[in-house]
Scaffold this active site. Structure first.
Site, PDB file in Angstrom:
ATOM      1  N   ASP A  88       5.967  -2.897  -1.349  1.00  0.00           N
ATOM      2  CA  ASP A  88       5.677  -4.048  -2.388  1.00  0.00           C
ATOM      3  C   ASP A  88       5.813  -5.390  -1.786  1.00  0.00           C
ATOM      4  O   ASP A  88       5.159  -6.359  -2.076  1.00  0.00           O
ATOM      5  CB  ASP A  88       6.660  -3.919  -3.634  1.00  0.00           C
ATOM      6  CG  ASP A  88       5.935  -2.686  -4.506  1.00  0.00           C
ATOM      7  OD1 ASP A  88       5.348  -1.732  -3.944  1.00  0.00           O
ATOM      8  OD2 ASP A  88       6.416  -2.534  -5.533  1.00  0.00           O
ATOM      9  N   CYS A 201      15.013  -3.584  -0.127  1.00  0.00           N
ATOM     10  CA  CYS A 201      15.444  -4.964  -0.467  1.00  0.00           C
ATOM     11  C   CYS A 201      17.022  -4.833  -1.392  1.00  0.00           C
ATOM     12  O   CYS A 201      17.199  -4.013  -2.166  1.00  0.00           O
ATOM     13  CB  CYS A 201      14.274  -5.461  -1.519  1.00  0.00           C
ATOM     14  SG  CYS A 201      12.771  -5.607  -0.546  1.00  0.00           S
ATOM     15  N   SER A 477       8.159  -7.477 -10.460  1.00  0.00           N
ATOM     16  CA  SER A 477       9.040  -6.989  -9.624  1.00  0.00           C
ATOM     17  C   SER A 477      10.455  -6.822 -10.064  1.00  0.00           C
ATOM     18  O   SER A 477      10.807  -7.797 -11.025  1.00  0.00           O
ATOM     19  CB  SER A 477       9.177  -7.832  -8.229  1.00  0.00           C
ATOM     20  OG  SER A 477      10.265  -7.830  -7.506  1.00  0.00           O
TER      21      SER A 477
END
Length: 574
Positions: A88, A201, A477
């Site tokens: 992503d 992340c 997100s």
């Protein structure tokens, strides 16, 4: 574990390894160096999403090698394979993001097909990036062979001028740069240090949220979700996962024995308690669908509403995933929730023990403030909230962790795609108080239900994150913050009310009441619906076209097939 405990006559691999008729099949296995003994053991698929597209996946090959050692030591024959991922962070902010959610179902499908085609008896799945985690968990439940999931691990935090940073800081810096508050050199300095290692992340974004889910739902070894990707201590979890899947095979414990309604509720509790990604409200219904359990967005949001928010994690809080690991990790988080009555302790897990048994002896440390006691939460209700009203009859979702203002009323500013809205934000062509509406970005209408981090981060970087609202039938997100409502269902492409809005319509969002309304009468909405015509998107062939033909509404998990309810057989029983 002695291989003699396994009865091949009851395992799928008998179709490729046993009897004279399978001599050609065995020839292929001998060609890869397998011995006769290894051929007649249970065959275990060890699937990863390893690739060189992003740091999320780069460490998975090493971890798979160690998981294979665990399988072998416990009497199985591991067979490694890989599947695709779409990352992503790199797909964000352009047409590539349309491929992201589609990849979740393709990952599940490709794992299913590899397992079916080669008649593997069990599965260890190791995933790193956002959609690969639910994708592999969906495949496990769909196939219903003994399975263990393992997260590839979080990235280490970056250090920028004395503070921890993540990639979301870089996205928000783009907005600061656009607003004239950051120069080129500073932006470049930040981008060079934000992602210092392999791993996913670092905040409580979608990957770390779903990693927490893997433990809470019972499909992962306790503690495996927290260890950073580059720590070699991850190898112990990989080896244990390989051994655990063989134990499950011996005991006959399958994913649908683990992924029950109660387990799904536990997973939803952990999403809310960590202020996790709104994507949890999309992926949990999809996993439930594979088990034939009705558990939609509204069911998820009921759990969110009564769950305390106790983990102070980015993007809304202070800490990163590495900090939670050092504070005791997911086991410590779940234990405080269990002790306070928010977790079902009797759920079975991949250890062969219940959740409560796994957590016996776990104590929440008092020398840390990453995880609060459930009795002293950051807020009494979860960091993620469900909304419903005449603008979203089947539900919508908003992340409220860290927000001070929980209601907003303003005029609609309509955009038919993300790019148009992003351009307006960059050029500051919006007003304080506006409700920016991005539509035709849903699962079918996009197609692919894009995330909008580039747009939301730009707003936040401009200092407008709490001065406007943004609503969409697409997604946000896990790194998004601000008053951003996603998953509005039904979507515009199927005639949902969001597709009937016009500039200036007054929209009211109330996260405390759980409502999202447009100030239009039923008669006006009915009149507009009669005049509405479907829009054709630009993807009229290929994978995205095929996805759009089958995908359902976001409120049901954006699933692409009938699930367990439509089964006439379960793969594990072939």
């Amino acid at each position: 574990m002695d291989a003699k405990v396994f009865d091949k006559a009851r395992l799928p691999s008998r179709h490729v390894t046993e009897g004279p008729a399978r001599a050609p099949h065995r020839s292929f296995l001998y060609a890869m160096g397998l011995t006769e003994e290894e051929i007649h053991r249970p065959l275990v698929g060890v699937v990863t999403c390893w690739n060189e597209t992003a740091p999320c996946n780069i460490t998975l090959r090493r971890q798979a090698a160690v998981a294979k050692e665990g399988v072998d030591a416990a009497g199985g024959t591991p067979r490694e394979f890989t599947t695709i991922t779409v990352t992503d962070g790199i797909a964000m902010g352009h047409q590539g993001m349309k491929s992201s959610l589609v990849s979740r179902d393709l990952i599940a499908d490709s794992a299913e097909l590899t397992m079916r085609g080669h008649c593997y008896d069990a599965m260890v799945g190791i995933a790193g990036c956002d959609k690969s985690l639910p994708g592999l968990m969906m495949a496990m439940v769909r196939l219903n062979v003994p399975s263990v999931f393992m997260y590839g691990g979080t990235i280490m935090p970056g250090r920028f001028r004395g503070r921890d940073v993540t990639v979301v800081d870089v996205y928000e810096a783009v907005g600061q740069h656009n607003a004239g508050n950051m120069d080129d050199a500073t932006l470049h300095e930040l981008e060079c240090v934000a992602c210092p290692s392999g791993g996913s992340c670092g905040g409580q974004f979608t990957a770390n949220t779903m990693a927490c889910v893997s433990e809470a739902i019972g499909l992962a070894i306790p503690g495996s979700a927290g260890t950073p990707a580059v720590y070699e201590s991850r190898d112990a979890y990989a080896r244990a996962s390989g051994k655990a899947v063989m134990k499950l095979l011996a005991l006959g414990i399958r994913p649908r024995d683990i992924v029950t309604r109660k387990a799904l509720e536990n997973a939803a509790v952990v999403v809310a308690a960590t202020g996790g990604s709104t994507n949890g409200g999309l992926h949990l219904p999809a996993i439930a669908h594979e088990a034939g359990i009705e558990f939609d967005l509204l069911d998820v949001c009921k759990i969110f509403k009564k769950t305390p928010y106790i983990a102070d994690l980015k993007p809304s809080g202070k800490y990163v995933a590495k900090d939670m690991h050092e504070a005791g990790g997911v086991p410590a988080l779940i234990k405080t929730l269990l002790d306070a009555g928010f977790i079902h302790g009797d759920c079975m897990t991949v250890t062969g023990k219940t959740m409560a048994e796994n957590l016996k002896g776990v104590v929440l440390r008092t020398d840390q403030d990453v995880i609060r006691p459930a009795t002293k939460p950051l807020s009494p209700t979860g960091g993620v909230v469900g909304l419903r009203g005449n603008l979203a009859p089947n539900g919508a979702i908003v992340k409220v962790a860290g927000m001070k203002t929980l209601s907003h009323t303003g005029p609609a500013r309509i955009f038919e795609c993300e790019e148009d809205c992003f351009e307006a934000v960059v050029k500051r062509k919006y007003k304080e108080g506006d409700v920016l509406v991005i539509r035709y970005e849903g699962p079918k209408g996009g197609p692919g239900m894009r995330e909008m981090l580039s747009t939301t981060a730009a707003l936040y970087g401009q200092g407008m994150g709490d001065k406007v609202a943004l609503i969409t039938d697409g997604r946000f997100s896990g790194g998004t913050r601000g008053f951003c409502v996603g998953h509005i269902s039904p979507e515009a492409a199927t005639g949902g009310p969001i597709g009937l809005l016009k500039d200036g319509d007054m929209i009211t969002i109330d996260a405390e009441a759980g409502t999202i309304e447009v100030g239009l009468s039923d008669e006006e909405l009915k009149k507009r619906r009669k005049a509405w015509k479907p829009r054709q998107n630009d993807y009229q062939s290929g994978a995205l076209w095929r996805y759009a033909q089958t995908v359902g509404e976001a409120s049901k998990g954006a699933v692409t097939h009938p699930g367990a309810a439509g089964e006439t057989h379960v793969y594990a029983d072939i």
